[in-house]
Write a protein that holds these residues in place. Structure first.
Motif, PDB file in Angstrom:
ATOM      1  N   ALA A 277      27.794  12.103  31.864  1.00  0.00           N
ATOM      2  CA  ALA A 277      27.474  11.408  30.617  1.00  0.00           C
ATOM      3  C   ALA A 277      27.814   9.924  30.726  1.00  0.00           C
ATOM      4  N   LEU A 278      28.970   9.606  31.291  1.00  0.00           N
ATOM      5  CA  LEU A 278      29.366   8.202  31.444  1.00  0.00           C
ATOM      6  C   LEU A 278      28.432   7.474  32.398  1.00  0.00           C
ATOM      7  N   ASN A 279      27.963   8.146  33.439  1.00  0.00           N
ATOM      8  CA  ASN A 279      26.995   7.532  34.346  1.00  0.00           C
ATOM      9  C   ASN A 279      25.716   7.138  33.618  1.00  0.00           C
ATOM     10  N   ILE A 280      25.277   7.989  32.700  1.00  0.00           N
ATOM     11  CA  ILE A 280      24.096   7.661  31.899  1.00  0.00           C
ATOM     12  C   ILE A 280      24.400   6.493  30.967  1.00  0.00           C
ATOM     13  N   LYS A 297      23.290   7.296  21.276  1.00  0.00           N
ATOM     14  CA  LYS A 297      23.199   7.305  22.740  1.00  0.00           C
ATOM     15  C   LYS A 297      24.308   8.155  23.357  1.00  0.00           C
ATOM     16  N   GLN A 298      25.504   8.108  22.782  1.00  0.00           N
ATOM     17  CA  GLN A 298      26.584   8.959  23.286  1.00  0.00           C
ATOM     18  C   GLN A 298      26.204  10.432  23.194  1.00  0.00           C
ATOM     19  N   ILE A 299      25.715  10.842  22.046  1.00  0.00           N
ATOM     20  CA  ILE A 299      25.358  12.242  21.830  1.00  0.00           C
ATOM     21  C   ILE A 299      24.239  12.673  22.770  1.00  0.00           C
ATOM     22  N   GLU A 300      23.208  11.839  22.896  1.00  0.00           N
ATOM     23  CA  GLU A 300      22.075  12.192  23.756  1.00  0.00           C
ATOM     24  C   GLU A 300      22.501  12.312  25.219  1.00  0.00           C
ATOM     25  N   ALA A 301      23.344  11.384  25.676  1.00  0.00           N
ATOM     26  CA  ALA A 301      23.817  11.446  27.061  1.00  0.00           C
ATOM     27  C   ALA A 301      24.645  12.706  27.299  1.00  0.00           C
ATOM     28  N   MET A 302      25.490  13.053  26.341  1.00  0.00           N
ATOM     29  CA  MET A 302      26.323  14.243  26.498  1.00  0.00           C
ATOM     30  C   MET A 302      25.480  15.509  26.513  1.00  0.00           C
ATOM     31  N   LYS A 303      24.439  15.563  25.683  1.00  0.00           N
ATOM     32  CA  LYS A 303      23.555  16.732  25.676  1.00  0.00           C
ATOM     33  C   LYS A 303      22.900  16.951  27.047  1.00  0.00           C
ATOM     34  N   LEU A 304      22.441  15.857  27.634  1.00  0.00           N
ATOM     35  CA  LEU A 304      21.794  15.963  28.940  1.00  0.00           C
ATOM     36  C   LEU A 304      22.784  16.390  30.022  1.00  0.00           C
ATOM     37  N   ALA A 305      23.984  15.799  29.981  1.00  0.00           N
ATOM     38  CA  ALA A 305      25.002  16.152  30.967  1.00  0.00           C
ATOM     39  C   ALA A 305      25.421  17.608  30.829  1.00  0.00           C
ATOM     40  N   PHE A 306      25.600  18.062  29.591  1.00  0.00           N
ATOM     41  CA  PHE A 306      26.012  19.446  29.363  1.00  0.00           C
ATOM     42  C   PHE A 306      24.933  20.433  29.812  1.00  0.00           C
ATOM     43  N   SER A 307      23.692  20.080  29.590  1.00  0.00           N
ATOM     44  CA  SER A 307      22.610  20.975  30.004  1.00  0.00           C
ATOM     45  C   SER A 307      22.649  21.214  31.503  1.00  0.00           C
ATOM     46  N   ASP A 308      22.897  20.149  32.253  1.00  0.00           N
ATOM     47  CA  ASP A 308      23.021  20.302  33.698  1.00  0.00           C
ATOM     48  C   ASP A 308      24.278  21.085  34.074  1.00  0.00           C
ATOM     49  N   GLY A 309      25.387  20.745  33.410  1.00  0.00           N
ATOM     50  CA  GLY A 309      26.648  21.403  33.737  1.00  0.00           C
ATOM     51  C   GLY A 309      26.612  22.893  33.503  1.00  0.00           C
ATOM     52  N   PRO A 433      47.056   8.932  33.038  1.00  0.00           N
ATOM     53  CA  PRO A 433      46.476  10.235  32.722  1.00  0.00           C
ATOM     54  C   PRO A 433      46.020  10.327  31.270  1.00  0.00           C
ATOM     55  N   PHE A 434      44.969  11.103  31.061  1.00  0.00           N
ATOM     56  CA  PHE A 434      44.494  11.374  29.704  1.00  0.00           C
ATOM     57  C   PHE A 434      43.837  12.744  29.692  1.00  0.00           C
ATOM     58  N   GLY A 435      43.746  13.320  28.518  1.00  0.00           N
ATOM     59  CA  GLY A 435      43.073  14.599  28.384  1.00  0.00           C
ATOM     60  C   GLY A 435      42.827  14.919  26.929  1.00  0.00           C
ATOM     61  N   VAL A 436      41.820  15.725  26.670  1.00  0.00           N
ATOM     62  CA  VAL A 436      41.516  16.224  25.328  1.00  0.00           C
ATOM     63  C   VAL A 436      41.237  17.709  25.468  1.00  0.00           C
ATOM     64  N   MET A 437      42.171  18.538  25.034  1.00  0.00           N
ATOM     65  CA  MET A 437      42.006  19.988  25.161  1.00  0.00           C
ATOM     66  C   MET A 437      41.029  20.509  24.118  1.00  0.00           C
ATOM     67  N   GLY A 438      40.502  21.704  24.349  1.00  0.00           N
ATOM     68  CA  GLY A 438      39.656  22.305  23.327  1.00  0.00           C
ATOM     69  C   GLY A 438      38.318  22.808  23.825  1.00  0.00           C
ATOM     70  N   GLY A 439      38.293  23.770  24.752  1.00  0.00           N
ATOM     71  CA  GLY A 439      37.057  24.431  25.160  1.00  0.00           C
ATOM     72  C   GLY A 439      35.991  23.452  25.613  1.00  0.00           C
ATOM     73  N   PHE A 440      34.779  23.626  25.080  1.00  0.00           N
ATOM     74  CA  PHE A 440      33.658  22.790  25.487  1.00  0.00           C
ATOM     75  C   PHE A 440      33.702  21.401  24.858  1.00  0.00           C
ATOM     76  N   MET A 441      34.707  21.142  24.018  1.00  0.00           N
ATOM     77  CA  MET A 441      34.931  19.802  23.491  1.00  0.00           C
ATOM     78  C   MET A 441      35.518  18.888  24.559  1.00  0.00           C
ATOM     79  N   GLN A 442      36.102  19.449  25.595  1.00  0.00           N
ATOM     80  CA  GLN A 442      36.912  18.642  26.511  1.00  0.00           C
ATOM     81  C   GLN A 442      36.155  17.524  27.215  1.00  0.00           C
ATOM     82  N   PRO A 443      35.030  17.778  27.892  1.00  0.00           N
ATOM     83  CA  PRO A 443      34.329  16.646  28.501  1.00  0.00           C
ATOM     84  C   PRO A 443      33.784  15.676  27.468  1.00  0.00           C
ATOM     85  N   GLN A 444      33.465  16.179  26.282  1.00  0.00           N
ATOM     86  CA  GLN A 444      32.991  15.297  25.212  1.00  0.00           C
ATOM     87  C   GLN A 444      34.123  14.386  24.752  1.00  0.00           C
TER      88      GLN A 444
END
Length: 537
Positions: A277-280, A297-309, A433-444
């Motif tokens: 997503a960040l690459n996009i 744009k953030q949402i659209e990029a994340m949707k595309l990245a998640f679809s591939d993932g 270091p950083f992180g955001v826990m929470g299932g499929f929320m994490q990469p978002q």
């Protein structure tokens, strides 16, 4: 160090950034943060503090993780990044065919079937062996004390504990679940906020792990108790599965985002979704955070990245696409061309072939750790080994019954993993270091935190305070209670199906520690959406 232009976020909880120099621990439970700080003050390093904090979290936040969890770590030591994959594999005598014969049509959420080999205890031992300064018995002493002596239940913990009890009381009817109630509701109810809770079983198990460097869990008495319980209930996990397990040191993967390297653990983790997503997104220029165009744009990029993932990520040796190809600038350029003025329904592209807790620690020597462990879905499978406090994870739930799917269930295979630690560096210097826990929320959450830091110059606390969104599926996007209403409405007009929720906890719980390369000063932020705390020295 990251330069901060905005000291506070307009929708923030107005917590202050915490500063320290000799050491810092940031996590979702104050008692666990204090455990890590105690070890730092005794002469331990950031790795020791991470283990101490993680062990304590299995006791003081059992709603999100446990001794039967998996774990991942990014470790910065002596100017180098190291990655540890302590996720387990499916039992070797399980298969889609066996489960179908037993009447299953898909992987269940709870019970004996989705249980995979826990990797966390071996992960603690491996980190201690390679980088620790203090013996594991000393490092895990605070966690053992919390289990033996008890602690008062905090507000967010109490809320999730009570919610889980109400749910499990309705759905856990089989005998295999009785030990969950004996362990986590010994008085016939979930503990109330402020009530003392302790677990002798947790204490006994943690002592055995500390005294044997986790050998008891995989080859000794604890392994026998785990295997015997699954045998009693016709489960699939065996002592041989435990004996054969070994965590893996892996080469972390990174992408460069506007001069900063964003590090993640390679598959089977989902961290590369944030990187894709960040690459996009790096193909655009963002000057303001709170605009419709930025969020769109953030949402659209994340949707595309998640679809591939979701299509390609599994155990790396089983992947049908190369990590290098999926993270290439050329593929990001191709995916970026799909983003227009209105919300799209995402589909996977064709790249080149080939209940979680999070914590950050840093010490005065420059060592830093990004660490995450989880049972998955709160308490995990609901299977607790009697008199041990070991709540077994249900990571196998993410396996597919489809033999053509990349993440299809196979004996001994590692599944697609949601938990991901993150790390930011610039040149030869660690940012932190950083992180955001929470299932499929994490990469978002990772992508949103990185952009808040790099593009919009928010300090660590403001980056975590900022409103969050989460893409769910199709064009559906959830936004948290602090998300600006006028922007939510504008996104709706662009075709996004916006759902506002009252629950902050749906949007992950993050921690951040940044380090100034010149002074060594540490700056930490902790999640306002949980009982988070920063212990600094």
């Amino acid at each position: 160090m990251v330069q901060y232009d905005a000291q506070y976020y307009p929708y923030a909880s107005r917590r202050n950034v915490v500063y320290g120099r000799e050491g810092m621990v940031a996590t979702s439970q104050p008692l666990a943060a204090q455990a890590g700080l105690e070890i730092l003050k005794k002469g331990g390093n950031a790795i020791d503090a991470a283990i101490a904090t993680a062990a304590a979290l299995t006791v003081v936040e059992p709603t999100s993780n446990g001794i039967g969890s998996d774990a991942f770590a990014l470790v910065w030591v002596d100017g180098e990044m190291h990655g540890l994959n302590a996720s387990g594999h499916a039992p070797k005598n399980i298969s889609v065919e066996k489960l179908k014969e037993a009447g299953y049509k898909e992987m269940p959420t709870f019970g004996k079937v989705p249980v995979t080999v826990p990797g966390t205890p071996a992960g603690w031992a491996e980190l201690s062996k390679k980088f620790g300064k203090l013996p594991l018995t000393e490092v895990m002493a605070p966690a053992i004390a919390y289990a033996e002596d008890g602690y008062p239940v905090s507000p967010t913990l109490g809320f999730h504990w009570q919610a889980a009890y109400k749910k499990f009381k309705e759905i856990f009817q089989d005998d295999i679940y009785q030990s969950w109630f004996d362990t986590f509701a010994p008085k016939g109810k979930a503990p109330q906020v402020g009530e003392m809770w302790k677990s002798p079983g947790h204490a006994r198990t943690l002592k055995a792990i500390a005294e044997t460097n986790a050998e008891s869990f995989y080859k000794g008495e604890l392994a026998k108790e785990i295997a015997d319980y699954f045998r009693k209930h016709d489960g699939y996990l065996t002592k041989e599965d435990l004996e054969s397990y070994q965590p893996q040191w892996v080469d972390p993967i990174k992408v460069n985002y506007r001069g900063y390297d964003v590090w993640e653990i390679p598959p089977n983790g989902q961290g590369m979704i944030a990187q894709m997503a960040l690459n996009i997104l790096k193909g655009y220029e963002f000057t303001e955070k709170e605009t419709v165009d930025t969020y769109h744009k953030q949402i659209e990029a994340m949707k595309l990245a998640f679809s591939d993932g979701l299509k390609y990520i599994t155990e790396q040796k089983e992947m049908d696409a190369s990590v290098e190809g999926m993270l290439s600038d050329e593929y990001a350029d191709e995916r970026r061309e799909l983003i227009g003025e209105h919300a799209l329904t995402p589909e996977a592209g064709e790249p080149p072939r080939g209940g979680t807790v999070y914590l950050s620690t840093a010490d005065g020597e420059g060592n830093m750790v990004s660490f995450i462990q989880s049972n998955y879905m709160g308490f995990g499978s609901g299977v607790v080994i009697p008199n041990t406090g070991i709540a077994m994870q249900n990571r196998g739930h993410t396996f597919s019954f489809d033999p053509d799917h990349a993440n299809s269930l196979e004996p001994g295979k590692q599944t697609f993993h949601t938990i991901i630690p993150g790390f930011l560096s610039k040149g030869a210097d660690p940012v932190g270091p950083f992180g955001v826990m929470g299932g499929f929320m994490q990469p978002q959450g990772h992508a949103q935190v990185v952009m808040s830091t790099v593009d919009f110059h928010l300090n660590p606390q403001a980056a975590l305070d900022a409103p969050r969104w989460q893409w769910m599926e199709g064009k559906t996007v959830k936004v948290d209670p602090s998300f600006p209403e006028h922007i939510a409405q504008a996104l709706q007009r662009k075709g996004h199906q916006i759902q506002r929720t009252l629950y902050h906890s749906e949007f992950g719980r993050g921690q951040i520690i940044w380090r100034d390369p010149e002074t060594g000063v540490l700056a930490g932020g902790t999640e306002p959406r949980t009982d988070g705390d920063i212990a600094a020295w």
